[in-house]
Each structure stands twice: as C-alpha cells, then as structure tokens.
Design an enzyme around this catalytic site. Structure first.
Site, mmCIF file in Angstrom:
data_model
loop_
_atom_site.group_PDB
_atom_site.id
_atom_site.type_symbol
_atom_site.label_atom_id
_atom_site.label_comp_id
_atom_site.label_asym_id
_atom_site.label_seq_id
_atom_site.Cartn_x
_atom_site.Cartn_y
_atom_site.Cartn_z
ATOM 1 N N ASP A 176 0.727 -1.068 0.050
ATOM 2 C CA ASP A 176 0.083 0.015 -0.115
ATOM 3 C C ASP A 176 0.935 1.332 -0.006
ATOM 4 O O ASP A 176 0.605 2.300 -0.727
ATOM 5 C CB ASP A 176 -1.029 0.227 1.238
ATOM 6 C CG ASP A 176 -2.284 -0.822 1.134
ATOM 7 O OD1 ASP A 176 -2.550 -0.821 -0.188
ATOM 8 O OD2 ASP A 176 -2.552 -1.686 2.070
ATOM 9 N N THR A 203 8.031 -5.695 4.571
ATOM 10 C CA THR A 203 7.254 -6.296 5.138
ATOM 11 C C THR A 203 7.840 -7.475 5.417
ATOM 12 O O THR A 203 7.970 -8.181 4.708
ATOM 13 C CB THR A 203 5.907 -6.196 4.335
ATOM 14 O OG1 THR A 203 4.916 -7.184 5.267
ATOM 15 C CG2 THR A 203 5.782 -6.867 2.996
ATOM 16 N N ILE A 204 7.510 -7.954 6.720
ATOM 17 C CA ILE A 204 7.852 -9.335 7.361
ATOM 18 C C ILE A 204 7.013 -10.390 6.483
ATOM 19 O O ILE A 204 7.094 -11.452 6.475
ATOM 20 C CB ILE A 204 7.783 -9.456 8.670
ATOM 21 C CG1 ILE A 204 6.247 -9.097 9.204
ATOM 22 C CG2 ILE A 204 8.838 -8.518 9.642
ATOM 23 C CD1 ILE A 204 5.869 -9.768 10.725
ATOM 24 N N ARG A 252 -0.717 -10.553 7.902
ATOM 25 C CA ARG A 252 -1.924 -9.955 7.826
ATOM 26 C C ARG A 252 -2.723 -10.791 6.722
ATOM 27 O O ARG A 252 -4.068 -11.123 7.095
ATOM 28 C CB ARG A 252 -1.897 -8.645 7.249
ATOM 29 C CG ARG A 252 -2.838 -7.592 7.967
ATOM 30 C CD ARG A 252 -3.124 -6.607 7.221
ATOM 31 N NE ARG A 252 -4.280 -6.791 6.379
ATOM 32 C CZ ARG A 252 -5.438 -7.126 6.390
ATOM 33 N NH1 ARG A 252 -6.037 -6.858 7.730
ATOM 34 N NH2 ARG A 252 -6.267 -7.454 5.371
ATOM 35 N N GLU A 311 -2.066 -15.867 10.699
ATOM 36 C CA GLU A 311 -2.783 -14.935 11.394
ATOM 37 C C GLU A 311 -4.068 -14.325 10.417
ATOM 38 O O GLU A 311 -5.157 -14.213 10.959
ATOM 39 C CB GLU A 311 -2.052 -13.416 11.083
ATOM 40 C CG GLU A 311 -2.549 -12.171 12.021
ATOM 41 C CD GLU A 311 -1.638 -10.972 11.826
ATOM 42 O OE1 GLU A 311 -1.170 -10.663 13.020
ATOM 43 O OE2 GLU A 311 -1.222 -10.677 10.774
ATOM 44 N N GLY A 427 9.231 -10.816 16.398
ATOM 45 C CA GLY A 427 10.146 -10.794 15.397
ATOM 46 C C GLY A 427 10.307 -9.787 14.623
ATOM 47 O O GLY A 427 11.213 -9.453 13.741
HETATM 48 P P1 FBP Z 1 3.035 -3.861 7.020
HETATM 49 O O1 FBP Z 1 2.166 -4.631 6.083
HETATM 50 O O2 FBP Z 1 2.785 -2.577 6.973
HETATM 51 O O3 FBP Z 1 4.314 -4.436 6.810
HETATM 52 O O4 FBP Z 1 2.796 -4.637 8.425
HETATM 53 C C1 FBP Z 1 2.422 -6.027 8.375
HETATM 54 C C2 FBP Z 1 2.171 -6.434 9.903
HETATM 55 O O5 FBP Z 1 3.350 -6.829 10.663
HETATM 56 C C3 FBP Z 1 1.216 -7.613 9.661
HETATM 57 O O6 FBP Z 1 1.893 -8.898 9.670
HETATM 58 C C4 FBP Z 1 0.157 -7.595 11.115
HETATM 59 O O7 FBP Z 1 -0.994 -7.901 10.884
HETATM 60 C C5 FBP Z 1 0.216 -6.008 11.316
HETATM 61 O O8 FBP Z 1 1.564 -5.491 10.747
HETATM 62 C C6 FBP Z 1 -0.056 -5.608 12.559
HETATM 63 O O9 FBP Z 1 -0.194 -4.177 12.560
HETATM 64 P P2 FBP Z 1 0.169 -3.465 13.830
HETATM 65 O O10 FBP Z 1 1.622 -3.241 14.012
HETATM 66 O O11 FBP Z 1 -0.571 -1.939 13.394
HETATM 67 O O12 FBP Z 1 -0.508 -4.178 14.956
#
Ligand code: FBP
Length: 551
Positions: A176, A203-204, A252, A311, A427
């Site tokens: 995004d 992104t992880i 996510r 998740e 992590g």
């Molecule tokens: P990005 O897509 O911004 O890299 O974030 C991914 C993530 O780590 C997901 O794996 C997880 O669902 C989400 O962020 C958690 O978001 P937050 O840090 O806002 O709780």
C-alpha cells in the site's frame, strides 16, 4: 546508552554488497530495458499514470554518472509495520548520498508518512546513524500508518519539499505504501516539481514480491526468529509430552510466514490460508482436519503436538471472509450511527439486523469473544485488524468440543491439554540477520543511485538473492509495472498486486509432499537462534522459500 555486547559488535558489521555498488557512485549508471506494462488493466492504468506508466526496468551498471556528485537533500519515510533491516536501508541511503557529495543531506520524516505532511523531521547525521546500524526496529525516526493519497496531502508535500530544498523522497513500505509512493511520483511529475520518489520493499509478511522483487526485507529475520521459537516449543512438547500448542503466526493476509516456518520446523499441522480459500474449506472442516490428527496421534499415545495458524486465516475461510467483508462495508457506511451504540449487545443486534442471512448465521455461530474481536476498530485501510483476532483460541475451543463428541462416541481415548501463542511482534524488530542487514543496505544504496540517475516512480530492487551478495543484481523497477486495479470500498483503485502463496509453487509443493508424514510421526526440526558469525550455511543462508523459488 548501556549497550549489549552483540549491539556493540553489530554496529561495526560491514554489510556485503552487490559488486556494482562497490564502484564509486560517480561510476554507477543505469542500463534501461524495454518499455514495461502493468500486470493487468493496462489501458486504465496508463490513463491514471500518464507521466510514469511504461517506464523501462533499470539495471545498475559500471559507467559514468556526472550527476552523482550534485549536492542534494533527500527525505526518507518509514511506513507501516516494523521489519528488521529498516535502519540499514537508511544507512545504505545515507552512505550513498554522502559518497556522492558530503554536503548533501538526509532528512528523516518522523512517525511515518504523517511526518512529511506535518513537516516533522530530523537531519540524519553520521553520529546519530551509527547508533542504529545493523540493529532492528524503526525507532531511528519512527513509523506510522497514515496514508498519503489525497491531492491536499500531495500539495502540502510539494510545499514541504520546496521549503526544505528536498529533491527526492524515499518511502520504505509495503504494497500500500509503495502504491501511494507511485501516486506521489506521478503527481510530482505532473506538476513538474522535479521531486523524485523511490520506494523500497518492506514487510515481514513476504507478500510484496514478484519476478523482480524476490522478497521483501524483514521476512528472512522474522521467519528465522519465529522458527527458533517454534522449534523450542516443539522440543518442549516432545519432552513433556502433555500439550498441544496452537501457534498463530503474523502475516496479515498471505501465509508465507507460516509456510516458511513449517518448512523450517516440520510441525504436525500447518494451515495455509490460500489453500483453505482455493478448496473452499469451511471452519468446521478445518476443525475436523486438526481433530483427525489429534486422534491419530492419541492412538499412538502421543497426546501432544504443534499446530501453526496463519494470522490472516479467518478472512480466507469462505463464510468468514464473506462475513468480514460485509462487516467492513457496513461499519464504514454506517459509521456515524454505529459509533453511538455503546454496548456490545446493541452493536451485535444492529450487525445481525443488517447482515445477509448467511453472514448473520456465521456471526452468530462464533463465540462471544471472537464476535467482539471482529467488531473492533478497523485499520486506516478499513480492514479488520486480524492480529487482534484470537483464531488460535477459536480453533482450540472448537477442536476440544469435537473431541468431546468423539470421546462420547468411544472414538477418542486421548487427552487434550493445550497452550496457545501468538508470534508476531517478537520478530518484527529483531537484530536483522546477515541476509537482511546486507539486503537492506544494498536496497538503500541502490535507492540513492536511482535518484542520482534521475529516476522517479521506481522501486529499489536487488535480485539473485539466493547467491552470495557479490553476485546480487541491483536496479530499479517501475512501480506501475507491479500494479493492477482492485475494488476498494466500491471503487476501482490502482494497487500493487499482493503476492499470496502459490499452490503450484515450489515452497508449497515441498510442504504438501511431507505434511501427512509430519502430522502423525513426530518429525520436529530445530533451526535454533539466528547466527551472525560462523560458516556460510549457518549465518548467511537465505530462507527455504527463497532457495526453493530460485533454485
Ligand atoms: P506491513 O504490511 O505494514 O509491513 O505490516 C504487516 C504486519 O506486521 C502484519 O503482519 C500485521 O497484521 C500487522 O502488521 C500488525 O499491525 P500493527 O503493528 O498495526 O498491530
């Protein structure tokens, strides 16, 4: 600061670089390929990005670049969830900028994209940066999830760049954020501002990848960290032989993290959301599948095991996906009225009245705690926050109920004691592995060379990652090339296509070939902690996913 010995030592680590980046920056130029097309919806995307659509792929090669020494100011933004290696992207960018001209400056916008529109920034200096080299986290300047997408925000950004003589912005983010980077690049180009925008793939979750972006940074370290923890739990389970551990793993949407961890640790069950969706597996069927494994292992007197749960699973289960999408729309459309409802009972009544019959049934069939979690705040993109839904507990409850039924029918004689875990935040800020430290530094350095070669609307790319760093290939990929149109809140929006787990891909096939054996026969594998020193196969190995995909 009170430094740990590892922290002190990692400050001094010198990342390995692709051979081309070892040249003087004044001797790194670009070789352009053919014009490119977006992954689909070419006609519409060409209209939406008239200035930046169709640009060629750029490869960094040895050759003179007269502009590399120009004095410039660059702004950098960390966007979205933390991922190990972000500090090294900034370190690589900084070192590139200063190698071009020591008087050039790097500004870090604070707290994510909002830092740009609010003009909140710091100048990153050598001394300041040295305390962050090769460390995890995004705390060097902070991160945030504000979306940069409105014309008003773009106009303010132009003003902020003018005021600070900033001629390039680097946005380090996921799909995004890089989509928004491309929109910003297009807007700046249309207004002839001369401000360049370059993205970096972070992104992880590992879902920002394609032919040219082999992996997003952070995936390597995060999966190695989770795999260490899963391996430790497996050994505990195999020692005590009394618990079933249900482990939810971050990610996510896509299940790349779960798949990589399964390949690393060989658990009894690993659910892959993309397979659930493809097979239209219902929640009841998932529960039955896990229950079968528990029963079979109990028959062998093994009343313990490990189940990995991605998740994002809940959104991929057909009836739950439909429910969540209806909920997202309903909560967005009727936000004003919904926010006046103070009790969960009132909210649930309103929801049930307004959902379709099937979704209302799906909602009512869920335990109360999961219903509440589904109604919690949405993220800035309007999505349910899956990391806050305790899918692992839902599965435990349902498996337990099913086992009780089987017991009463005399079909199960075992015991089912359980533990649940969620590995995510553990992590995201780990010390980057050597792979992520090297990869991120190269991404940042490459971003500078793309800027100094006059490009905008590109994503920094480093390829050939399953080989030693000296053989990596650096360059830039036009962001529009990775885009398609997707319906978001009822409107067609340009977005970078998310890379989900491919069921005909090598990593999934390798897992599918072994999972039945791992289900019943204890076959746990113990990867141990990330190592920074030692033989290559211990401290420099890429993920199994990357190795299999690029064998
Ligand atoms: P990005 O897509 O911004 O890299 O974030 C991914 C993530 O780590 C997901 O794996 C997880 O669902 C989400 O962020 C958690 O978001 P937050 O840090 O806002 O709780």
């Amino acid at each position: 600061m009170n430094l740990s010995p590892l922290q002190k030592d990692r400050y001094g680590y010198k990342p390995h670089m692709p051979a081309v980046l070892e040249k003087k920056v004044s001797n790194i130029s670009i070789e352009k390929g053919d014009a490119t097309e977006s992954v689909s919806d070419q006609t519409e995307l060409k209209k939406m990005f008239p200035n930046t659509y169709g640009m060629p792929i750029a490869k960094l090669v040895e050759g003179p670049n007269a502009d590399a020494g120009k004095k410039i100011n660059v702004g950098v933004i960390l966007s979205g969830g933390q991922a190990p290696g972000g500090h090294n992207v900034i370190a690589g960018l900084y070192d590139g900028i200063k190698a071009g001209n020591p008087e050039s400056k790097l500004y870090g916008f604070l707290g994510g994209p909002s830092g740009l529109v609010e003009d909140k920034k710091i100048e990153i200096t050598a001394g300041y940066l040295d305390e962050y080299r090769n460390t995890g986290g995004f705390d060097i300047i902070g991160s945030g999830r504000t979306k940069l997408e409105t014309e008003e925000q773009f106009d303010i950004s132009i003003e902020v760049c003018k005021k600070n003589s900033i001629s390039a912005i680097v946005i380090i983010g996921g799909d995004d954020s890089n989509t928004n980077a491309a929109m910003l690049a297009e807007y700046f180009a249309a207004k002839n501002t001369g401000v360049q925008v370059i993205g970096c793939p972070k992104t992880i979750d590992g879902d920002l990848k394609n032919e040219h972006i082999e992996t997003s940074f952070g995936f390597d370290t995060a999966t190695k960290t989770y795999s260490e923890l899963i391996g430790n739990i497996e050994r505990d389970a195999n020692s005590a032989k009394k618990y079933w551990h249900f482990i939810k793993l971050m990610g996510r949407s896509a299940s790349h993290i779960g798949l990589e961890c399964a390949l690393q640790t060989q658990p009894n069950v690993a659910i892959i959301s993309e397979e659930v969706e493809a097979n239209k597996t219902s929640l009841a069927d998932i529960v039955n599948d896990i229950t079968d494994v528990v029963v079979k292992r109990a028959d062998n007197d093994e009343n313990f095991g490990v189940v990995l749960v991605p998740e994002g699973l809940i959104e991929f289960i057909p009836e739950m996906g439909a429910l969540i999408s209806e909920l997202n729309d309903l909560l967005a459309e009727k936000a004003e009225y919904y926010n006046t409802l103070n009790t969960f009972e009132d909210q649930a009544e309103f929801i049930n009245k307004n959902l379709s019959k099937d979704s209302s049934y799906a909602f009512s069939s869920l335990p109360n705690n999961i219903q509440r979690q589904l109604l919690m705040d949405r993220d800035p993109h309007g999505n349910v926050q899956v990391s806050r839904i305790e899918t692992e507990l839902l599965l435990i409850e349902m498996v337990e109920a099913r086992l009780a039924e089987l017991k009463s029918e005399g079909k199960y004689k075992g015991s089912f004691s359980h533990q649940h875990h969620f590995f995510g935040y553990e992590g995201r800020c780990a010390f980057p592995s050597n792979f992520d430290a090297d990869y991120c530094y190269a991404l940042g350095y490459t971003a500078f060379t793309l800027i100094s070669n006059g490009l905008t609307g590109y994503m920094s790319s480093v390829k050939n990652l399953s080989r030693p760093a000296s053989q990596w290939v650096a360059g830039g990929i036009p962001v529009t090339m990775m885009m398609n149109l997707e319906v978001r809140h009822g409107k067609n929006k340009p977005v970078i296509k998310k890379a989900l787990v491919e069921l005909d891909g090598a990593p999934f096939k390798a897992f599918a070939a072994k999972r039945d054996e791992w289900a019943v026969k204890t076959s746990f594998r113990f990867p141990g902690a990330i190592q920074y020193y030692g033989p290559d196969e211990i401290c420099n190995a890429p993920t199994i996913t990357l190795s299999l995909e690029h064998k």
